[in-house]
Motif scaffolding. Structure first.
Motif, PDB file in Angstrom:
ATOM      1  N   GLY A 105       0.758  -1.096   0.013  1.00 29.31           N
ATOM      2  CA  GLY A 105      -0.313  -0.327   0.406  1.00 29.31           C
ATOM      3  C   GLY A 105       0.904   1.389   0.272  1.00 29.31           C
ATOM      4  N   PHE A 106       0.473   2.435   0.301  1.00 30.84           N
ATOM      5  CA  PHE A 106       0.287   3.274   0.107  1.00 30.84           C
ATOM      6  C   PHE A 106       1.381   3.860   1.809  1.00 30.84           C
TER       7      PHE A 106
ATOM      8  N   VAL B  86      -2.675  -4.569  -0.211  1.00 34.76           N
ATOM      9  CA  VAL B  86      -3.680  -3.954   0.981  1.00 34.76           C
ATOM     10  C   VAL B  86      -3.962  -2.594   0.322  1.00 34.76           C
ATOM     11  N   SER B  87      -5.432  -1.835   0.822  1.00 31.48           N
ATOM     12  CA  SER B  87      -5.176  -0.288   0.619  1.00 31.48           C
ATOM     13  C   SER B  87      -4.904  -0.308  -1.034  1.00 31.48           C
ATOM     14  N   MET B  88      -3.846   0.779  -1.478  1.00 29.46           N
ATOM     15  CA  MET B  88      -3.475   1.200  -2.556  1.00 29.46           C
ATOM     16  C   MET B  88      -2.910   0.110  -3.386  1.00 29.46           C
TER      17      MET B  88
ATOM     18  N   TYR C 232      -6.457  -1.428  -4.842  1.00 25.11           N
ATOM     19  CA  TYR C 232      -6.473  -0.369  -5.648  1.00 25.11           C
ATOM     20  C   TYR C 232      -5.661  -0.744  -7.232  1.00 25.11           C
TER      21      TYR C 232
ATOM     22  N   ARG D 198      -5.149  14.705  -1.171  1.00 23.13           N
ATOM     23  CA  ARG D 198      -3.884  14.153  -1.898  1.00 23.13           C
ATOM     24  C   ARG D 198      -3.392  15.411  -1.936  1.00 23.13           C
TER      25      ARG D 198
ATOM     26  N   MET E  86       0.859   9.597   9.192  1.00 25.82           N
ATOM     27  CA  MET E  86      -0.021   8.608   9.133  1.00 25.82           C
ATOM     28  C   MET E  86       0.023   7.349   9.720  1.00 25.82           C
TER      29      MET E  86
ATOM     30  N   LEU F  55      -2.391   4.399  10.790  1.00 27.63           N
ATOM     31  CA  LEU F  55      -2.501   2.797  10.139  1.00 27.63           C
ATOM     32  C   LEU F  55      -2.458   1.854  10.904  1.00 27.63           C
TER      33      LEU F  55
ATOM     34  N   MET G 173      -3.634   7.852  -7.232  1.00 26.74           N
ATOM     35  CA  MET G 173      -4.843   8.190  -6.158  1.00 26.74           C
ATOM     36  C   MET G 173      -6.222   8.773  -6.404  1.00 26.74           C
TER      37      MET G 173
ATOM     38  N   LEU H  26      -8.525   4.103   8.860  1.00 29.99           N
ATOM     39  CA  LEU H  26      -7.913   4.663   7.397  1.00 29.99           C
ATOM     40  C   LEU H  26      -9.719   4.666   6.362  1.00 29.99           C
TER      41      LEU H  26
ATOM     42  N   HIS I 114      -5.343  -0.741   9.642  1.00 33.22           N
ATOM     43  CA  HIS I 114      -5.278  -0.991   8.512  1.00 33.22           C
ATOM     44  C   HIS I 114      -4.593  -1.628   7.624  1.00 33.22           C
TER      45      HIS I 114
HETATM   46  C1  MLT Z   1      -2.544   3.192   1.673  1.00 24.62           C
HETATM   47  O1  MLT Z   1      -2.582   1.935   2.827  1.00 24.62           O
HETATM   48  O2  MLT Z   1      -2.824   2.490   0.820  1.00 24.62           O
HETATM   49  C2  MLT Z   1      -3.528   4.803   1.463  1.00 24.62           C
HETATM   50  O3  MLT Z   1      -4.060   5.089   3.150  1.00 24.62           O
HETATM   51  C3  MLT Z   1      -5.369   4.273   0.767  1.00 24.62           C
HETATM   52  C4  MLT Z   1      -5.392   5.882   0.638  1.00 24.62           C
HETATM   53  O4  MLT Z   1      -5.106   6.599   0.697  1.00 24.62           O
HETATM   54  O5  MLT Z   1      -6.623   5.999  -0.132  1.00 24.62           O
END
Ligand code: MLT
Length: 261
Positions: A27-28, A91-93, A96, A130, A149, A153, A187, A214, A240
């Motif tokens: 993730g990010f 995970v998360s990003m 995506y 963002r 963060m 997290l 994102m 999150l 998260h």
């Molecule tokens: C992540 O954990 O990858 C980010 O929190 C995703 C997001 O900010 O949308």
């Protein structure tokens, strides 16, 4: 390891072996180190490959990034290690990216694992946030983002574990600002994956840390409900990043899913 793929420095690890190919996408603003526990503990049931997306870890930043570009990065690593189809997890990003991968390369997906993620696009407020994050990282660096963060997290209980906090802080602070800034834009501009959910035809596991601050757990529930036949696993005591905070419980859920495939 680090190799040049299509002329670009690319970091990844792969356990090798004959097990079911499993690709785990970070993730990010993280990198493949977030999956270190899984790469060890699942190696008996899966060949675990963990790529660094462009601009993270050992993968060089590039001029731009989109979820489709990240999906292409994942495919390039799969091609390099000779994996035709894999269970694609993120995970998360990384989730995506897994959804973008399923849209772009459906024939290469054996199953999906979507961890603390969502299908929807950013709201106007989220898009604004963002850009603010990108500006902050440009002016103050990745270490400042880590401090911002970390409380979101990890759960309060996880934050009491010094090694978990320090490990995550080290990973975030080491990311190149250019990669973080590019990911903020990627994102922000990602498409809504909700319309594709009903047509996902591969086995899918949705995993959710019960105390995710999150992405609210209700969203994971809705995500699982929207994908035909998807299973949902709750990880107690995790926020998260359940694979990092509660690796034993997370790996057990993943192992059960992989064995049923
Ligand atoms: C992540 O954990 O990858 C980010 O929190 C995703 C997001 O900010 O949308």
């Amino acid at each position: 390891m680090r190799v040049k793929l299509n002329g670009h420095e690319t970091g990844f690890d792969s356990t090798g072996g004959e097990g079911l190919p499993l690709v785990l996408v970070h993730g990010f603003p993280l990198d493949r180190r977030i999956w270190a526990k899984q790469a060890c503990s699942l190696a008996d049931v899966a060949t675990v490959t963990t790529p660094d997306l462009r601009g993270f870890g050992e993968s060089a930043p590039r001029d731009g990034a989109s979820m489709d570009d990240y999906a292409q990065d994942v495919r390039d690593v799969m091609d390099h290690v000779g994996v035709a189809t894999a269970v694609i997890g993120g995970v998360s990003m990384g989730g995506y990216v897994a959804l973008a991968f399923a849209r772009k390369f459906p024939q290469r997906v054996r199953a999906l694992v979507l961890v603390d993620t969502r299908a929807g696009a950013d709201s106007p407020e989220a898009k604004k946030a963002r850009d603010e994050t990108a500006s902050m990282v440009q002016s103050q660096g990745a270490a400042a983002l880590a401090e911002k963060m970390l409380p979101k997290l990890l759960t309060e209980e996880s934050r009491a574990d010094r090694s978990l906090v320090d490990g995550l802080r080290t990973i975030i602070a080491s990311q190149p600002p250019a990669g973080i800034v590019a990911a903020c834009a990627a994102m922000r501009d990602r498409v809504d994956s909700t319309p594709m959910l009903k047509s996902i035809a591969v086995p899918t596991l949705v995993v959710c840390g019960e105390s995710d601050a999150l992405i609210p757990p209700a969203e994971s529930k809705a995500l699982a409900a929207a994908i035909p036949g998807a299973k949902l696993a709750w990880i107690a005591g995790a926020g998260h990043l359940p694979g990092y905070e509660r690796p034993n419980e997370f790996d057990a859920a993943l192992r059960t899913f992989l064995k049923e495939l």
